[in-house]
Write an enzyme that holds these catalytic residues in place. Structure first.
Site, PDB file in Angstrom:
ATOM      1  N   TRP A 268       6.662  -0.867  -8.082  1.00 26.34           N
ATOM      2  CA  TRP A 268       7.840  -1.367  -7.365  1.00 26.34           C
ATOM      3  C   TRP A 268       9.024  -1.494  -8.330  1.00 26.34           C
ATOM      4  CZ3 TRP A 268      11.540  -5.083  -7.409  1.00 26.34           C
ATOM      5  CH2 TRP A 268      12.264  -5.289  -6.227  1.00 26.34           C
TER       6      TRP A 268
ATOM      7  N   ARG B 154       2.730   8.166   7.065  1.00 24.49           N
ATOM      8  CA  ARG B 154       3.050   8.135   8.486  1.00 24.49           C
ATOM      9  C   ARG B 154       4.542   7.854   8.697  1.00 24.49           C
ATOM     10  NH1 ARG B 154      -0.358   3.397  10.335  1.00 24.49           N
ATOM     11  NH2 ARG B 154       0.053   2.805   8.178  1.00 24.49           N
TER      12      ARG B 154
ATOM     13  N   LYS C 219       8.522  -6.218   9.818  1.00 24.96           N
ATOM     14  CA  LYS C 219       8.551  -5.591   8.505  1.00 24.96           C
ATOM     15  C   LYS C 219       9.953  -5.199   8.048  1.00 24.96           C
ATOM     16  CE  LYS C 219       5.301  -2.682   7.440  1.00 24.96           C
ATOM     17  NZ  LYS C 219       4.394  -1.536   7.477  1.00 24.96           N
TER      18      LYS C 219
ATOM     19  N   PHE D 298      -3.200  -0.465   7.114  1.00 24.00           N
ATOM     20  CA  PHE D 298      -3.857  -1.758   6.918  1.00 24.00           C
ATOM     21  C   PHE D 298      -5.014  -1.660   5.910  1.00 24.00           C
ATOM     22  CE2 PHE D 298      -2.122  -2.375  11.377  1.00 24.00           C
ATOM     23  CZ  PHE D 298      -1.023  -3.079  10.947  1.00 24.00           C
TER      24      PHE D 298
ATOM     25  N   THR E 288       3.923   1.496  -1.021  1.00 23.42           N
ATOM     26  CA  THR E 288       4.622   1.521  -2.304  1.00 23.42           C
ATOM     27  C   THR E 288       3.734   2.106  -3.395  1.00 23.42           C
ATOM     28  OG1 THR E 288       5.931  -0.409  -1.668  1.00 23.42           O
ATOM     29  CG2 THR E 288       5.810   0.097  -4.020  1.00 23.42           C
TER      30      THR E 288
ATOM     31  N   ALA F 133      -2.962   1.522  12.933  1.00 21.20           N
ATOM     32  CA  ALA F 133      -4.381   1.484  12.541  1.00 21.20           C
ATOM     33  C   ALA F 133      -5.144   0.365  13.224  1.00 21.20           C
ATOM     34  CB  ALA F 133      -4.506   1.345  11.030  1.00 21.20           C
TER      35      ALA F 133
ATOM     36  N   LYS G 260       0.818  -1.212   0.000  1.00 21.61           N
ATOM     37  CA  LYS G 260       0.000   0.000   0.000  1.00 21.61           C
ATOM     38  C   LYS G 260       0.858   1.271   0.000  1.00 21.61           C
ATOM     39  CE  LYS G 260      -2.459   0.245   3.629  1.00 21.61           C
ATOM     40  NZ  LYS G 260      -1.437   1.004   4.403  1.00 21.61           N
TER      41      LYS G 260
ATOM     42  N   PHE H 109       3.122  -8.513  -8.939  1.00 22.08           N
ATOM     43  CA  PHE H 109       4.279  -9.272  -8.477  1.00 22.08           C
ATOM     44  C   PHE H 109       4.789 -10.127  -9.634  1.00 22.08           C
ATOM     45  CE2 PHE H 109       3.098  -7.768  -4.449  1.00 22.08           C
ATOM     46  CZ  PHE H 109       4.035  -8.141  -3.478  1.00 22.08           C
TER      47      PHE H 109
END
Length: 556
Positions: A409, A94, A105, A301, A73, A273, A71, A381
């Site tokens: 990406w 954020r 992460k 999220f 990205t 979140a 998200k 992907f």
């Protein structure tokens, strides 16, 4: 294949003065923090208050899975795509918390060729905002314990202190502690505990306050506990609101950095979140909106958490007018929602993809309930097959959903041009009639039920006896007009993290309700969600180090 960090290190960053010029921002308002990051003085708001508001674009997603959604990205990539199309644009995100950075992460600044930079500084201590919030939160704890030690004029019941200390790390050992041990001179012993800093009410306040006066007033409204006569005790009662505001003076200024392609990026505030409201600061969003024609922002999220709170809490509080929502989905994650094991996600599986699309469908219904148009972004992907992409695209067309395949990406802004065109076209042709899902005049119980049934798809809501008693008390205290901020697992639409896809006939259990009066909402805890996470068996920190030139290693 280069890592995110290696890609970021290859970037030739523009001087911050040039990024300010992109915004037509007077350089006098730029407060440099080293070479590649800066804060912006809030005094600029007086100069730009008459500027028209830019078009606000919210990026959300399906429920996250270990397969990845991207998200942030897509948020960064979309902003870069819009710049390539010649639009005046900025993005608002954020600040990463050290908890997830050091935990699972390993980084939270976008990915690949759609990142905000300098990523290693953003992911670690950045400009110190989260540390300032930690200091303010723990200063309040110190003031509380000192007040009790010095005679307790407010008659604070030490068994009913609700304010907890914080640290910006995942540390399960601190969830429950005892303070004040060591004898008479060391304080009054009592049970306490730690939350992660991004779950602090002070973080939520910093992200919802409009100016310094509003910041101070919100801090003063914080309830720290209750007296022996069962009356709420506030920061104002302790007379320390001014001191807390002073500690947050610099942290309250928005941070300015850039994307890999030189798009101005406002990164400010970082509430989770799943346990808070999951949005960057109001001051950063409003500043960006006055300085650019388009603002791309994200909420944490899936749409059941971040987007719901952005729309029901942040947008309502700050009188924001979102024009469109982008719902990010990946074929990998959809297959996982359809029952596929993570190890098998690289194998083509059309039936599982179709089953997982039920999760995406629920999120589209949620955004429709707010009367805001949306576009679905398929975040590509490498293992996605042509048949899977065609299946998802045809499903969107069947439902008359606008959809765009994105590859930001791997390609940066170039990989999101179709998405950018769809977003701009939708804003131009479809009028948003944004409206929160509930009125603040409704009861707290009604607000909770509306969110659970409309957003999660719950059949019913069950309240523990403790939660019912708390809701009754909060209403009697005149707090029934506040919004509700649901603390729920991010992995499922339900309050059970193992129920993926689109669960049906489930009941959401509200086990506890906590007032965050300064933030302007009641936090409602569901399931087993925790306000202090723990580290995994193999934290991301195990791969982190510095190289011979003191550069970062292992930041995802």
């Amino acid at each position: 294949m280069l890592t995110d960090l290696e890609i970021a290190k290859q970037c030739n960053l523009k001087p911050m003065e040039e990024i300010a010029d992109e915004l037509n921002l007077n350089r006098d308002y730029l407060e440099q923090y080293g070479k590649n990051k800066a804060k912006i003085s809030l005094e600029v708001m007086d100069d730009i208050k008459d500027h028209a508001d830019g078009n606000l674009i919210l990026v959300t997603s399906i429920n996250p899975t270990p397969a990845g959604e991207g998200k942030s990205t897509v948020t960064v990539g979309l902003a870069q795509s819009m710049k390539q199309l010649g639009h005046s644009v900025s993005c608002c995100l954020r600040e990463p918390s050290l908890g997830p950075v050091m935990g699972i992460k390993g980084g939270a600044a976008g990915g690949g060729y759609s990142q905000v930079v300098p990523m290693e500084e953003i992911n670690l201590h950045f400009t110190g905002d989260i540390h300032a919030i930690t200091a303010a939160n723990n200063a309040l704890s110190a003031f509380i314990d000192n007040h009790i030690f010095q005679g307790n004029a407010l008659q604070i019941d030490q068994r009913r202190i609700t304010w907890k200390r914080v640290v910006d790390l995942n540390d399960r050992a601190l969830r429950q502690v005892v303070v004040g041990l060591g004898g008479v001179k060391q304080g009054i012993p009592r049970e306490d505990g730690f939350n992660i800093t991004v779950a602090s009410e002070i973080m939520a306040i910093l992200c919802l306050a409009e100016n310094y006066q509003d910041l101070k007033e919100r801090l003063n409204r914080i309830i720290i506990g209750y007296s022996t006569s069962n009356e709420p005790v506030t920061v104002k009662d302790l007379n320390v609101g001014g001191a807390l505001t002073l500690l947050l003076k610099e942290a309250f200024k928005p941070n300015l950095v850039q994307t890999l392609e030189g798009v101005p990026a406002f990164i400010h505030g970082g509430p989770f979140a799943n346990i808070a409201h999951g949005c960057n600061s109001v001051v950063a969003t409003k500043m960006a909106s006055k300085l650019t024609d388009y603002v791309v922002t994200e909420a944490g999220f899936g749409a059941d958490l971040g987007a719901e709170k952005f729309l029901n809490i942040k947008a309502r509080t700050a009188h924001l007018d979102p024009k469109i929502v982008v719902i990010v989905a990946t074929i990998r994650a959809l297959k996982m929602h359809g029952g596929v094991d993570k190890a098998d996600l690289s194998n083509e599986n059309i039936p599982a993809l179709m089953e997982g699309l039920k999760n995406l469908k629920k999120h589209t219904e949620t955004i429709e309930a707010f009367n805001v148009p949306f576009v679905i972004a398929i975040n590509k992907f490498t293992a996605d097959t042509e048949a899977e992409i065609a299946t998802l695209t045809k499903w969107c067309e069947k439902h008359q959903f606008k959809v765009a395949l994105t590859d930001v990406w791997a390609q940066g802004g170039q990989g999101g041009l179709d998405l950018a065109k769809a977003v701009v076209q939708t804003i131009a042709n479809e009028k948003a009639n944004f409206k929160p899902l509930y009125s603040l005049d409704e009861s707290l119980k009604e607000k909770i039920t509306i969110v659970a049934k409309t957003v999660y798809g719950a059949k019913d809501v069950e309240f523990s006896s403790e939660a019912l008693e708390q809701l009754d008390t909060l209403t009697k205290q005149g707090l029934g007009h506040l919004a509700v901020c649901m603390a729920k697992t991010q992995y499922s639409l339900s309050d059970d993290p193992v129920k993926l896809g689109r669960p049906e006939d489930f009941t959401v259990t509200i086990r506890e309700c906590r007032p965050s009066v300064g933030a302007g909402f009641i936090v409602c805890l569901t399931g087993d969600v925790l306000t202090m996470p723990g580290l995994p068996k193999e934290p991301a920190a195990l791969k982190m180090d510095i190289d011979e030139d003191q550069g970062a290693i292992g930041l995802f």
